[in-house]
Design an enzyme around this catalytic site. Sequence first.
Site, short mmCIF file in Angstrom:
data_model
loop_
_atom_site.label_atom_id
_atom_site.label_comp_id
_atom_site.label_asym_id
_atom_site.label_seq_id
_atom_site.Cartn_x
_atom_site.Cartn_y
_atom_site.Cartn_z
N ASP B 358 -2.20 -13.48 16.23
CA ASP B 358 -1.70 -12.67 15.12
C ASP B 358 -0.71 -13.48 14.33
OD1 ASP B 358 -3.07 -10.31 15.36
OD2 ASP B 358 -1.75 -9.57 16.95
N PHE B 442 10.59 3.81 1.48
CA PHE B 442 9.19 3.40 1.33
C PHE B 442 8.29 4.42 2.01
CE2 PHE B 442 5.46 1.49 3.16
CZ PHE B 442 4.93 0.80 2.09
N ALA B 444 3.96 5.25 2.67
CA ALA B 444 2.63 4.69 2.53
C ALA B 444 1.95 5.20 1.27
CB ALA B 444 1.79 5.05 3.76
N THR B 446 3.55 6.11 -1.79
CA THR B 446 4.07 5.50 -3.02
C THR B 446 4.00 3.99 -2.99
OG1 THR B 446 6.31 5.45 -2.12
CG2 THR B 446 5.67 7.43 -3.35
N ARG B 447 4.07 3.41 -1.82
CA ARG B 447 4.11 1.96 -1.62
C ARG B 447 5.24 1.32 -2.43
NH1 ARG B 447 -1.00 -1.08 -2.31
NH2 ARG B 447 -1.53 0.29 -4.03
N ASP B 596 -5.91 -2.28 19.40
CA ASP B 596 -6.30 -3.61 19.88
C ASP B 596 -7.13 -3.53 21.16
OD1 ASP B 596 -5.10 -5.17 17.96
OD2 ASP B 596 -3.16 -5.18 18.99
#
Lengths: 557, 756
Positions: B358, B442, B444, B446-447, B596
């Site tokens: 990652d 913040f 998700a 409106t970002r 994962d």
Amino acid sequence: MDVLFAVVQAATLALILALLYRPLGDYLARVYSTDRDWKVERGLYRLIGVDPRTEQSWPAYLRGVLAFSAVGVLLVYVLQRAQTVLPYSLGLPPVPEGLSFNTAVSFVTNTNWQSYSPELTMGYTVQLAGLAVQNFVSAAVGIAVTIALVRGFARRGSGTIGNFWVDLFRGSFRLLLPLSVIGAIVLVVGGVIQNFNGFTEVTTLAGGTQHLPGGPVASQEVVKLLGTNGGGFFNVNSAHPFENPTAWTSLFQNVLMLAIPFALPRTFGTMVGSNRQGTAILAVMATLFVVSLTALTALEASGSGTAPELAGGAMEGKEQRFGIFASTLFGSTSTLTSTGAVNSMHDSYTALGGMLPMLNMMLGEVAPGGVGSGLYGMLVLAVIAVFIAGLLVGRTPEYLGKRIGPREIKLASLYILVTPVLVLAGTALSFAIPGVREDVESTSIWNPGVHGMSEVLYAFTSASNNNGSAFAGLTANTPWFNTALGVAMLLGRFIPIVLVLALAGSLAAQDKVPATAGTLPTHRPQFVGLLVGVTVLVTALTYFPVLTLGPLAEGLS
Amino acid sequence: MSTITPTTHAGAPGASGSSRASGAPDSPPDEHERRPHRHPKPRAPFGPRQLVAALPGALRKLDPRQMWRNPVMFIVEVGAALTTVIAIAEPFLGGPASSGGSAVPFGFTWAIAGWLCLTVIFANLAESVAEGRGKAQADTLRQTRTSTVAHVVRNYDGAADPGAAHAATTDASSADLLLGDVVVVSAGELIPGDGDIVHGIASVDESAITGESAPVVRESGGDRSAVTGGTRVLSDRIVVRITSKPGETFVDRMIALVEGAARQKTPNEIALNILLASLSIVFVVVVLTLNPIASYAASPASIPVLIALLVCLIPTTIGGLLSAIGIAGMDRLVQQNVLAMSGRAVEAAGDVTTLLLDKTGTITYGNRRASAFVPLPGVEERELVRAAALASLADPTPEGASIVELAAARGMAFGAADGAGAAGAADAAGAEPAPAGVAVPFTAQTRMSGLDLADGTVVRKGAGSAVTAWVEESGRIPSSVFDELQERVDTISDGGGTPLVVAVRDAAGDARVLGVVHLKDVVKDGLSDRFAELRSMGIRAVMITGDNPRTAKAIAAEAGVDDYLAEATPEDKLALIKREQEGGNLVAMTGDGTNDAPALAQADVGVAMNTGTSAAKEAGNMVDLDSDPTKLIDIVRIGKQLLITRGALTTFSIANDVAKYFAIIPAMFAGVFPGLAVLNVMQLSSPASAVLSAIIFNAIVIVVLIPLALRGVKYRPLGASAVLGRNLLVYGLGGIITPFIGIKLIDLVVGLLPGF
């Protein structure tokens, strides 16, 4: 000894083999890869009801090998027993049971151990319809098995390893027959006889009478060598002037023995798609060959003792027409391939020199070995070498992209176990069973003491490794030797074949691992050296004790 | 104030695909470098004390039923027993039998018997010592397993009463907890079993498992909900659903692992055992057939001499050390704070050809830092800096903090917002007090995030598309401005950075874009060297990132990885693993999230982070207690080292046979064939001494090599040929030469004994 003469002979042989390597190897690869059948082959497939396009799994392939060989043993046995009713039997009686068994096994296993004197035992029909046929097909079986193993390396995720019948017929018709025709003509030109005459009575200059044999020698001679069979038409084999008349036919006979075994690595390289891999295997075989030949020649040329020193070398048992080098070259070639033909008597070599033909066979007939069997033996050793090397570099070992896991190691380990067990057990039993020992001591061994032990050891080494050469000085036509050596030949031939085909099946089923920087390259001198080392070490560790009781004890005292 | 938002800024499209969120409260990724790792644990070097401590265990292992599992050493044990019987019987049978034509000195058989016993004990000692190293750790772990009281919730109703505040509980022993039970754990209590938090948040002391003393935060939902039995809740109250069966908890498995009880033979170990067994069979045949053959023209050897020959020839060195090597390999992993669920996984680690790493936290520090302010034409840089800083004042993420820091460096420092400490902040030279305003966190949707000032001015920063959309709510952006903006955004993206667009809307309602903040991923130092090292080992490193392809490409180039997978979703990851495996590659990866889990299960080596979810830990075949993804590289190294150690000692063991032959064979038959003395190249003093010296060497070499077996052969990241060449030289050639010297030296001592 004329060193120059030796060098010229060796260089000529090397040159011819080098010239043959690529075309013959590539031709073989084509023969076993093409889809086109010859008319005669199609006829035979129809006759035995085989579809040449159907591929076989390894057990099916193995069943083919075993069935075909079993029929072969039976046929040769019956022919010998029924000799009296066959044409061209030269009035010879039926071959006794024990000897018939031994001989049948011997020719089907590509060994050609002869417990008998051929010209006094076998008529022409047995020689041609029985023995000569087996000389062809037993060689073709060997190549078929090795090609199956090569396919195992070349294929990925495949359940099949080819079709035995296709491989058998192609090996016979497209390789051995044409090459034999060419070879036989060359031999006839060189003076080898080819007729159907019986014995000719001649009066010698001294006034004595001699019975000179005739016979279809050249046709049998060529395949004897080409198929690394070794069974001579005459008792003294290639030391007989009718089999091997001149120095250059002797050299040509070396070419015949070595041509196919040395070309097979090329076939291997071509079929797995990397000629470097084939070259590496060739290098291993050639290294062992050169070292062994040099050692034997040095030991014989510098032979100690009064007579050899006067003669400028150990001349006892050597063919006087050819001299030391032509003898040691032929002896090395014959024992390093699984031919077993002789043009000099190995029994009469110096004590340490006599150890070398034995060692050559003990290597497992891999340098370059018999047709087919040499390559598969070497590839099995390569699997062992790769396994050790793989551990040493910290990766699950792989060879040509195939992982060498427990199953592969199990098969390879058993393979290298077979012949040592047969050789040592056979030799030991000859002295351990009281009744047998008595018989061996009184009837078979002509040279009591250490040398006698060497003769027995040589016999079992030769039989178990399917070589067929004899140390001589041992009467092997006894119930014990006919049986024990027959069993050794059978097991020494077919147990390894079972293991090799199982290995082929397990490799073919695998996918290929891509090569990375962490993959051990198996085409470099480093790996060649490792493989030579593994081959020598495995042999040396197994046979050192018994050799000290035989040739070493004799040679060092 | 805004809440903590573990998601990265919206500047990176699709960034939410990255499973490792930056700025998580319990393990700030930038602390990976600062936090001292617990490994390597200080451990007393291998010495006589360990040997003595391991002796009782070694003697217990002499039980033939146990020895049977190791065929090579079993042969030695049988030989030792047989020799002892002969030694006892000898005086009644008229003294020692002569062997191979030479007389055998008195006491020879006893000496052989004694040293054969020692050979077996030494081999068992190696295994015992290796096991002993794990025992201490197992004991500590066992203490955590002591029964605790669990408050089991009866009739847990997740919908109506998620906190189980009103539900009745019954007390039960932790050993009786069943899969699916729900328990309540309050501050100060031990968590009774492995499970997932279904409600609540708590700080947990996991030092019993990880050795890390700093507490970690565990909360319901998300990737940090897993708790381990035996760890202690320090604050708050949580509701936990048990996810393990009794006796199969994480701690149980750990104990079994470190003790070596759960050790199964790995494929390579099995293959090696087969090879060793077959070599042993060859040598058994050699020895069994020797006397019948010798009886013909020579003279048979005595049984003790034959047994001595056999023991010298069979690969006792590797046979005796093989299991110790395996246990020690697992132990080395444990020392690295990695738990492998099977030895097979460790071995597979050595074979890995593709590493999936990652990006966040592994290749980069995991947080993007502001590196430049790029104003649009006609905008004062100072204005942009001010707006960007204002928009970030209430932003607690590392990105936000880095913008404020960079602004301060450009002379635009603010005090703390809204009174709190405003006076203190004003101390800084040039700092103005922070204006009052309402922080907009913040989300998700409106970002964007920013600040609504009291005077009606609104500042926003966020993803380009979100901010331009916001600006266009108050009027179209001129296309020239839009193009200029796009150009800057693209330039930053191409360079691997993340563009964060800053805009402002004044009190009058006029909105305009001011410019772009260049956020940059910082690649960890020295990584490209490590990747080069991996490459020479034949391992490809593939970077997995949620970034867009351009960003990913730039970072991949900077870090020196071989390949990258951009805009990766968990499905993409799984597909990539399958694709690699179809090509014959072995894949290793790390992961911690529930999403994962499929990839972790699919990978040949799946390392779950201990901070991750139970699902991830269950799916992987290793757990890293330090939760350090870079450790994958160390795991690969340990896997390789394990194989190399086995290979090296096998080679050494077989190579030793050459010298042993030269010692024993001439000695065996020197009486009948004096000429064989030529082969006595070591000039050993007598046949009896030669045989005994070889046996003594054979036994001592096992003890001498125990430290090497435990430590492992040093692994150098070189190409395969170079490694092979080196190891062949050291262990192959060394294995041939060493015994010549060793046996000769022992012979010099043994030769002093009367009769030898």
